[in-house]
Scaffold this active site. Structure first.
Site, short mmCIF file in Angstrom:
data_model
loop_
_atom_site.label_atom_id
_atom_site.label_comp_id
_atom_site.label_asym_id
_atom_site.label_seq_id
_atom_site.Cartn_x
_atom_site.Cartn_y
_atom_site.Cartn_z
N LYS A 188 0.86 -1.19 0.00
CA LYS A 188 0.00 0.00 0.00
C LYS A 188 0.89 1.24 0.00
CE LYS A 188 -4.07 1.68 -0.32
NZ LYS A 188 -4.86 1.40 -1.52
N SER A 383 -8.43 -0.12 -5.30
CA SER A 383 -8.70 0.23 -3.90
C SER A 383 -10.20 0.46 -3.72
CB SER A 383 -7.86 1.45 -3.48
OG SER A 383 -7.64 1.41 -2.08
#
Length: 586
Positions: A188, A383
């Site tokens: 991430k 996402s």
């Protein structure tokens, strides 16, 4: 006397403004009520500008209301695909002239357009392309043409793909601004620009892999179109062999070096028009105004809901956002409409608010209980964009879609030293509970507060993964291994089970029809355009739309840097399900 001079001058200005406003409104109303229809005369050549950005949904052009030659709207991506399909069977359209002047569209959108051009060409009609300076994305689109011409003094960028991220940690250090960062997922990397001065190894690994996938697809498409094997094409880029227009011709990337007037003369000959006569060029905007695209039987319809932009909570008038309250209404309307047999959810988003993503996911899940829901992914469905997609009955992506990025993060800023040492500003106050000022920029977080926030981020990440487990019917350990905030290409995502099929909007529509058990169907599009032309005109000439246009014009390619800095401001506080800052490929 001076007072009266000023008064009457102001009054005259006001009267002039009112008169001008009346004239403008009269023109708009006159055009709106005009029954005059745009007609396409025979021997037409459809002009498609590669420099036009094709958003998912049509964009109404308020200025087109005022100017006769301006299109009243810019067709959306799927609308443009449908127009090209219509043109393939239109006797008045003989071919397409592709004017290659840059390409602001993403890889997946470009693939959708390119496939439509290939299908048009397969109908037996011609596609000619001409450009002066072609970037790599524009050149890829142009290779769909029968004939591809380059200006003799122009150029083609054929140097391979690269991407660069902007890192702000050094700047923040100099300003004594300390970001408080919380995230889940090894890959991430959305917060890397705030906490690192260069890409982490994990981020380099994922970026190298999906960039390689995109480049491989790029070379494969050109290879098929130009009949040059991919290894040879790769060597052109590795050795930087395409430096002059003559190089592009020598290595067969183009069919000839010509000026625009020479290409136009060739098109005249192709369509049987005398050289001294005008070529009947038809812009896509004009063709859109002249063409009726039948949306079919509204009583037996598939709803297409376009979701493009950042995911935000509540309501928003800002274009390019997926506001949860607004989309709940549209999804619910499609769910409760008995004439809608299935929903096609078209997603082009890198994510945003995790909570807003959950809210939209919930409404789509309710719709899925009543009728089939199919997702079609555009350039991005990552996402939060993947969050709102994962519950679908079937998911389609282009090979070059960027998706996944299943991970979340939160950012707060401690600006105490910045205010004190740089500006001489200090903070003090009182509170009724120990954590009443949690998140204040005027002090650092305590360890206990950091644990509170990290627990919230961990909980959101666990929920996100559970939605993927349920939606994709994958084991939890498998989802955990392919999550971690990692970005995947559409092709990679299919291999690991995050998407079901590779294909565009047409393929997704066909799937929705099969699941709904309908052989013929109409289309209903959401969000509906409800604003009056006058309201849209005022908005386009003032406020955020006007400022964004001005910024784009003034900043040019640096506008992307501005957008990244703006995103830093937007991500403060709320937990985000957002992919790394948008990749700009060169």
């Amino acid at each position: 006397m001076r007072f009266f001079k000023i008064f009457f001058a102001s009054l005259l200005a006001l009267v002039t403004f009112v008169v001008l406003l009346f004239i403008v409104l009269s023109i708009m109303i006159g055009r709106a009520l005009s029954s005059e229809k745009v007609v396409i005369s025979p021997n037409g050549v459809l002009v498609l500008e590669t420099g036009q950005e094709y958003r998912e949904q049509r964009l109404v052009n308020p200025l087109g209301i005022l100017m006769k030659d301006e299109p009243g709207e810019v067709p959306g991506l799927f609308q443009t695909v449908r127009l090209l399909e219509k043109a393939a069977t239109d006797d008045n359209i003989k071919g397409i002239y592709l004017k290659v002047n840059g390409n602001p569209n993403g890889f997946a959108s470009t693939e959708e357009l390119r496939n439509a051009l290939v299908r048009f060409k397969a109908s037996g009609k011609f596609v000619y392309a001409y450009g002066e300076v072609m970037d790599q994305n524009a050149y890829y689109l142009a290779t769909a043409a029968n004939k591809l011409y380059l200006n003799p003094k122009g150029g083609i960028d054929f140097t391979g793909f690269s991407t660069q991220l902007l890192f702000l940690k050094g700047t923040l250090d100099k300003l004594e601004i300390k970001p408080e960062i919380f995230y889940c997922g090894k890959y991430k990397s959305a917060t890397e620009p705030l906490r690192e001065t260069q890409m982490t190894e994990a981020n380099k690994v994922q970026t190298t892999e999906f960039l390689g996938e995109l480049y491989g697809n790029y070379l494969a498409g050109i290879s098929k179109a130009r009949n040059i094997d991919t290894a040879t094409l790769h060597s052109y880029a590795n050795q930087n062999l395409i430096q002059e227009p003559a190089d592009a011709l020598k290595y067969k990337l183009v069919d000839g070096l010509k000026y625009d007037d020479e290409v136009v003369n060739e098109l005249k000959a192709k369509t049987g028009i005398q050289e001294d006569a005008d070529l009947n060029l038809v812009t896509i905007g004009k063709y859109n105004n002249a063409t009726y695209l039948d949306n079919g039987d509204a009583s037996n319809a598939i709803a297409i809901i376009y979701a493009q932009g950042d995911i935000v909570g509540g309501h928003s008038d800002r274009k390019g956002t997926i506001a949860s309250d607004d989309y709940i209404k549209d999804i619910r309307k499609a769910r409760e409409d008995k004439n809608v047999k299935a929903i096609l959810f078209r997603v082009n988003s890198g994510g945003g608010s995790a909570l807003a993503s959950e809210v939209i996911w919930r409404e789509l899940s309710l719709a899925k209980k009543v009728k089939p829901v199919v997702v079609s992914m555009g350039d991005y469905a990552a996402s939060g964009g993947y969050y709102i997609s994962c519950m679908a009955d079937s998911i389609f992506a282009e090979p070059n879609t960027l998706t996944g990025s299943i991970g979340v993060f939160g950012v707060m800023f401690n600006m105490q030293d910045f205010f004190k040492n740089k500006l001489g500003v200090t903070f003090d106050g009182v509170k009724t509970a120990p954590y009443a000022d949690l998140g204040s920029v005027g002090r650092p977080l305590s360890e206990v507060e950091r644990k509170f926030i990290q627990n919230g981020v961990d909980s959101t990440y666990a929920t996100f993964k559970s939605r993927v487990v349920a939606g994709r019917k994958l084991p939890a350990d498998v989802v955990d291994s392919i999550a971690q905030g990692r970005v995947w290409s559409g092709e990679q995502a299919k291999k690991i089970g995050l998407v079901d099929h590779l294909g565009g909007i047409n393929e997704a529509l066909a799937c929705a029809a099969r699941l709904a058990k309908v052989s013929t169907f109409g289309l209903k599009e959401y969000p509906e355009v409800k604003e009056s032309p006058v309201t849209m005109l005022v908005k386009s000439l003032s406020g955020e739309e006007a400022s964004q246009r001005m910024l784009k014009k003034e900043l040019g390619v640096n506008y992307e840097i501005y957008k990244q800095l703006k995103e830093v401001q937007d991500i403060r506080g709320e937990i985000q399900a957002r992919m790394p800052f948008r990749f700009r490929f060169q």
